[in-house]
Design an enzyme around this catalytic site. Structure first.
Site, PDB file in Angstrom:
ATOM      1  N   LEU A  77       0.863  -1.179   0.000  1.00  0.00           N
ATOM      2  CA  LEU A  77       0.000   0.000   0.000  1.00  0.00           C
ATOM      3  C   LEU A  77       0.900   1.229   0.000  1.00  0.00           C
ATOM      4  O   LEU A  77       1.985   1.208   0.591  1.00  0.00           O
ATOM      5  CB  LEU A  77      -0.905   0.030   1.238  1.00  0.00           C
ATOM      6  CG  LEU A  77      -1.913  -1.105   1.415  1.00  0.00           C
ATOM      7  CD1 LEU A  77      -2.640  -0.953   2.751  1.00  0.00           C
ATOM      8  CD2 LEU A  77      -2.916  -1.129   0.273  1.00  0.00           C
ATOM      9  N   ASP A  78       0.453   2.298  -0.662  1.00  0.00           N
ATOM     10  CA  ASP A  78       1.199   3.544  -0.589  1.00  0.00           C
ATOM     11  C   ASP A  78       1.364   3.958   0.869  1.00  0.00           C
ATOM     12  O   ASP A  78       0.515   3.654   1.718  1.00  0.00           O
ATOM     13  CB  ASP A  78       0.459   4.662  -1.335  1.00  0.00           C
ATOM     14  CG  ASP A  78       0.437   4.439  -2.834  1.00  0.00           C
ATOM     15  OD1 ASP A  78       1.246   3.639  -3.336  1.00  0.00           O
ATOM     16  OD2 ASP A  78      -0.401   5.079  -3.508  1.00  0.00           O
ATOM     17  N   GLN A  79       2.421   4.676   1.155  1.00  0.00           N
ATOM     18  CA  GLN A  79       2.709   5.051   2.533  1.00  0.00           C
ATOM     19  C   GLN A  79       1.549   5.789   3.182  1.00  0.00           C
ATOM     20  O   GLN A  79       1.233   5.548   4.356  1.00  0.00           O
ATOM     21  CB  GLN A  79       3.969   5.919   2.597  1.00  0.00           C
ATOM     22  CG  GLN A  79       4.369   6.311   4.017  1.00  0.00           C
ATOM     23  CD  GLN A  79       5.739   6.942   4.083  1.00  0.00           C
ATOM     24  OE1 GLN A  79       6.544   6.781   3.165  1.00  0.00           O
ATOM     25  NE2 GLN A  79       6.020   7.657   5.154  1.00  0.00           N
ATOM     26  N   THR A  81      -1.605   5.578   2.399  1.00  0.00           N
ATOM     27  CA  THR A  81      -2.855   4.813   2.352  1.00  0.00           C
ATOM     28  C   THR A  81      -2.921   3.903   3.567  1.00  0.00           C
ATOM     29  O   THR A  81      -1.943   3.231   3.904  1.00  0.00           O
ATOM     30  CB  THR A  81      -2.919   3.960   1.070  1.00  0.00           C
ATOM     31  OG1 THR A  81      -2.836   4.812  -0.064  1.00  0.00           O
ATOM     32  CG2 THR A  81      -4.211   3.153   1.015  1.00  0.00           C
TER      33      THR A  81
END
Length: 328
Positions: A77-79, A81
């Site tokens: 997951l993006d940081q 998110t």
């Protein structure tokens, strides 16, 4: 995102599911999934592994190369998110997880707040191309370059200029949801990298995973509820105004990401119409029909939508980006 967070300890409440072969956590926004610096790990995988080593001291279990409890990575997951992040606890679970994630049989559901009013449903199929700045550029699905990204969006509710959407992705590309929605003029709240309005965090949450257990083959559903608190609009919007100069800079950067660096830009205002920003690209020494042109029109009083096209008037296949601007 400019959000500084410190996670001093792993919170056991973050664990959503655990069995002999799998463990899933509710990753907080601001914590990276996997560190880009192996020599200084400070990511979700490492923090969870340290917690398991402390919790299960004396228990015999598989270890990784770092001597800590083994955790196999199959999802990121993006940081900024938050939400469900799944790991394999045993190497025996890896083949079954890999087959499902790579075969696109894992169901992934997200919740997000976007700016604007998307239609009731959207199916987005594009190619994503990584730019030199690391941001993803959206291209038509028929182009040869790039990775295919498929995203399904359903509108849930509208609150003023913002809309809560449910998002289901069929592929797992970097910045997929963020780039595809921004390209349609619906940037995520808090996603300033893709033209979104500033907020206390990126308003994107990975709410649910559905898959088959890689060893037992039992149906598995892992949920980290996004609402009411996680993606609450209360105090979400930072309300930081964006100056005209900042808007011009963002539009230039958007053109650069599209491979069309701007030259000869101008800003005009008129009592009879909203502010207008026009620029030519490096492909032309002066503005003419064959050059790329951008216009900006005010929207919701505190934002602007930017459309760039190759012909005049613009066609339905125009390349779109977005930028935010404070009302003046």
């Amino acid at each position: 995102m400019g959000i500084a967070r410190t996670f001093t300890r792993f919170d056991p409440a973050w664990i959503l599911h655990e069995d002999e072969h799998l463990i899933a956590m509710d990753k907080p926004a601001g914590m990276s999934s996997q560190s880009a610096r192996p020599e200084a790990p400070d990511d979700a995988r490492h923090r969870l592994s340290l917690y398991l080593a402390e919790r299960d001291a004396g228990v015999v279990r598989e270890l990784g190369r770092d001597g800590l409890p083994y955790l196999g990575v199959h999802q990121r997951l993006d940081q900024e998110t938050s939400g469900v992040l799944l790991f394999a606890k045993t190497r025996a679970a890896n083949p079954g997880l890999a087959a499902q994630f790579e075969g696109r049989t894992v169901e992934k559901r997200y919740r997000a707040w976007v700016t604007g009013g998307p239609p009731a449903t959207l199916r987005l199929e594009d190619k994503l191309v990584e730019g030199r700045d690391g941001l993803m550029t959206v291209r038509p699905s028929t182009t040869k370059e790039g990775q295919l990204a498929i995203t399904n969006v359903r509108r849930e509710r509208v609150e003023g200029p913002f809309t809560l959407v449910e998002v289901r992705i069929e592929t797992g590309r970097t910045h997929q949801i963020r780039a595809q929605l921004a390209a349609r003029g619906f940037p995520l709240l808090g996603d300033v990298l893709y033209g979104g309005q500033p907020a206390r965090r990126l308003m994107l949450h990975a709410e649910e995973l559905r898959l088959r257990h890689p060893v037992t083959q039992a149906a598995l559903r892992i949920v980290a509820p996004a609402l009411p608190a996680r993606l609450s609009l209360l105090d979400a919007v930072a309300g930081t105004p964006v100056s005209r100069d900042a808007l011009v800079l963002r539009l230039r950067q958007a053109l650069e990401r599209a491979g069309r660096g701007a030259t000869g830009c101008s800003w005009s205002t008129s009592a009879a119409r909203p502010p207008r920003f026009v620029c030519c690209t490096k492909r032309a020494t002066e503005c003419r029909v064959s050059s790329w042109t951008c216009t900006v029109s005010t929207w919701w009083r505190s934002s602007a939508t930017t459309r760039c096209w190759r012909t005049s008037p613009p066609s339905s296949t125009c390349w779109e980006s977005s930028a935010r601007a404070a009302s003046t």
